[in-house]
Enzyme design. Sequence first.
Site, PDB file in Angstrom:
ATOM      1  N   HIS A 282     -66.331 -48.062  59.330  1.00 39.63           N
ATOM      2  CA  HIS A 282     -67.256 -47.235  58.564  1.00 39.63           C
ATOM      3  C   HIS A 282     -68.577 -46.986  59.250  1.00 39.63           C
ATOM      4  O   HIS A 282     -69.457 -46.344  58.696  1.00 39.63           O
ATOM      5  CB  HIS A 282     -67.516 -47.877  57.200  1.00 39.63           C
ATOM      6  N   ARG A 283     -68.724 -47.536  60.434  1.00 43.94           N
ATOM      7  CA  ARG A 283     -70.011 -47.368  61.085  1.00 43.94           C
ATOM      8  C   ARG A 283     -70.263 -45.889  61.388  1.00 43.94           C
ATOM      9  O   ARG A 283     -71.384 -45.432  61.337  1.00 43.94           O
ATOM     10  CB  ARG A 283     -70.070 -48.212  62.352  1.00 43.94           C
TER      11      ARG A 283
END
Lengths: 364, 670
Positions: A282-283
């Site tokens: 999710h970065r």
Amino acid sequence: MENQKLIYHFTAIVGQEKMKNALILNAINPKLGGVLIRGEKGTAKSTAVRSLAALLPDIEVVADCKFGCNPHSKAQMCQECINRIDSGEDLPIKKTKTRVIELPVGSTEDRVVGTLDLEHAIKKGEKRFEPGILAEANRGILYVDEVNLLDDHIVDILLDSAAMGVNVVEREGVSYSHPAEFILIGTMNPEEGELRPQLLDRFGLCVHIQGIADLDQRVEVVKRRASYEQDPAGFHEAWIEEDERLQQAIVRAKGLLEHVTISDDILYLIARIAIDMNVDGHRADIMMMKASKTLAAFNGRSEVLKEDVQKAADMALQHRMRRKPFQKPGVEEGKLKGIISHAHSHTHEHAHTRPHKHSDAPPA
Amino acid sequence: MDWTTKDIYPFSAIVGQEKMTRALILNAICPSLGGLLIRGEKGTAKSTAVRALAAVLPEIEVVSVCPFNCDPHEHERLCPQCKARLNQGLDLHVRKRKTNVIDLPLGATEDMVLGSLDLEYAVKEGKRRFTPGLLASAHRGILYIDEINLLNDHIVDVILDAAGMGINIVEREGISYVHRAEFILIGTMNPEEGELRPQLLDRFGMCIQIEGIEDPDERVRLIKLRERFDRNSTDFIKAYQDRQNSLSQKIMRAKEQLPHITISDKMVQLCSILALDAFVAGHRADIVIRKTALAIACYEGRDEVTEHDVNEAADLVLLHRMRMPPPPPQHRHEEKERAQEEPPDDEKKKEKEKPETQNQQEAEVREDQEVEKKDQEESERSLSHIPMLEKVFPVGDAFKVKRIQTERDRTLRKGSGRRSRTRTSSKAGRYIMSTMERKTNDLALDATLRAAAPYQKRRSREDVAIAIEDSDIREKIREKRVGNFIVFVVDASGSMGAGKRMIETKGAILSLLVDAYQKRDKVAMVAFKGDRAEVLLPPTSSIELAHRLLEDLPTGGKTPLPHGISLGYQIIQSYFHKDPHIYPLLILVSDGKANVSQYGGKPLSEAMEMAEEIKNDTRVNTAVVDVEKPGLISFGLARQLSLQMGARYFKIEDLKADTLVEVLREDLLV
């Protein structure tokens, strides 16, 4: 101030807009997590990073703290500063330039994380921590030229502290931890080997640059360089104003940043891009969100537009695409554009047909 | 580091990843579950979750001045100091505080993990005293290792020893000390960076695999929360305080309830059935499933374990313990391989590992299965390779190439956690421990000071607090991952174009490249055709580059074998200057035929001479891959060449099996 004249001016760099943009965004918003600049030799990578320092706004630090703690945020302080506050002391504050600390590729571990203070130990018979490069880089820029050539175990340490914003030392008889929040800027020439995926992911943004193909621009590069070398003072005169203008723009954008809003439609677009482009984790989403907000602020807007997302996605996804073995890292531009142009109807429909049941508001 | 004072993202605000948050909570409820390993791609809140856990952990009572976190209520198990206080009738000063989460940084040295001599005390008093290390701090708390697969092997051994027994035994620097070290070991890792050693894997009670969230709504929610946290972390944490508190209380209640919960015989039976179905080794899995099911029931506020609880528990416990029903055929190879891989330089370690060999093999089989699962995905993904290769080879035996690759992949993956390591004598590498042996002039200051400290009262000191004598000097033992250096010498002459030889050869080299990529080896490539040999690829770790060159490698012309061999050897020799610690391997891919000489002699005898020269250089390992097609007339030249070179020999047929990689690995791992 004297040696500032020796530095090439950021605004005097010809072309390489993507790289300059990525660096400026990090100057506006240090939470972007740094930038990795990939490119062939001699493309002004190092020049740009070094000259960036002059553009960075001054920061307030605890005057006599060796880690340059932020006097206004207890959460980002070293233990000594916290103790001083707790004992009711008023911390002395001073303004200083943001530092650019270089991490040489041949650095040893003790130099990077810090080590036992030899002199103090022998003279006094006491253990004391001698801060290393990570301490110096706190609240500044940590610049690693040829980051792909860094020793594996040094990379591990960087990963550790870049992730936490804290350098935890448990070695050579010293047990110590101090804040180490830095903007990680790395440059690399991909022909000399790739970076490990985990470190790649730690860079918020990534840009890929090439030598300029346009003849006129190439000539301009040579001309400017020549005038810089022949007459540094004159060069400084000629470009200082331009640099100052950019610096003011950065300061303005910094102020505007916290007022920038981002609509649900845009957030769905970001999530859609991340899913369709098949990125790890999710970065990427978070970075696209942060970068597009920063871009909006830099453009003087308080609302994020699709074009911001497109630019942000290019920089945030460059190094995060799930790679097949041996595939070159990069963003499939066509695919990205497709998602974005297609997004309008999609998100529109989405926003109407699916009520957002989940509550983002915390419990009362 | 006291994480409670930092702005840590609240545990209760983590979006999705229920399996991970639940597994963490269960370990907090029941510390004897054996810890948790979280495997997952980057950016999936692994580290965030573990660091956030500290805030919701229940409080424990400790003796406030005790560095070993003694439990004031267990008089039998107090440390000597606390016991002494108690015997003297002194108050133990009980204090309540949050459970510790102790971070073990990757650069930690042995003395800091185990504990060591108290330097300042020794200088002042001239006496030896123990100063506790991280294992003492972690007692009754959590020991957290981020990127655990990158941790130094020696440190891992030390931690495993303590974790297994629940005590830390220190015998070093003239100190002899034993203290309790019961901690929950939590590790996070990204499998992309290499696998975990099987022994370590087995130590974890639970193992979970996590991935990014696919649902757009959830993803958006995640971004939004993160944005709010970044905007103002203090407010965000405040807003979540209630949720944090109620979670913390829920954990506390569950912990209290745990001894009172019941489990029916039928459910215990189910635990064993599930374990049996997974073909686990030993009984550890059954026990952990049962305990986990109890903890789940507690957390859900029930007083009896349901079937659902057992199933959920099995899911958490069995992932890393599952084995394949029949032993896979290559099992035999593994045994052989294992025997050879025991690090010969470390006798002590070897002894320690011996009783575990059984476990290791079992663990490896387990790993196998996981790897196989991955292989399936991998082979699906690698489909996209085919058009790429087809372009180069119009004959394009797509199926074959793919098969070679997947099969190879399987063996390679398994090995990825064991990159060659060596103790280096240069000053590069990670400092792990110290020695009295004087070889490298690499002073270990801390150890030297500790060695000198106790004698300071008796020594004459001028202007210094510590006078150091020659006998105090300690040196650093450093460890550095040494990549292997593989030089491919590839025959690209016209004869290679016949049949599918070049396709097969390229396929094999490609497989080796994938292996090299994962182990971060260096590769170089020499090809010979026409009049001369050429360095296609200078030593690099950019496997991508190697791959591209391999793709474009043309075939045709005469066969200058001698030049090829000598050029390959030259590369190795010059690389030795740069890094004397590298393990070079020269792989000659050829049918042994030669028709162009380098110095004007007979091509074949020139090649043989060079082969002899390489054989005499003991630093270089060699392998010959014979690409001669089996037919009516067989020259067996490559075979002769391999004998002359002292090289391992295989036929191209071997490339289709896992043999090549396996043999190469045996050669490489020193």
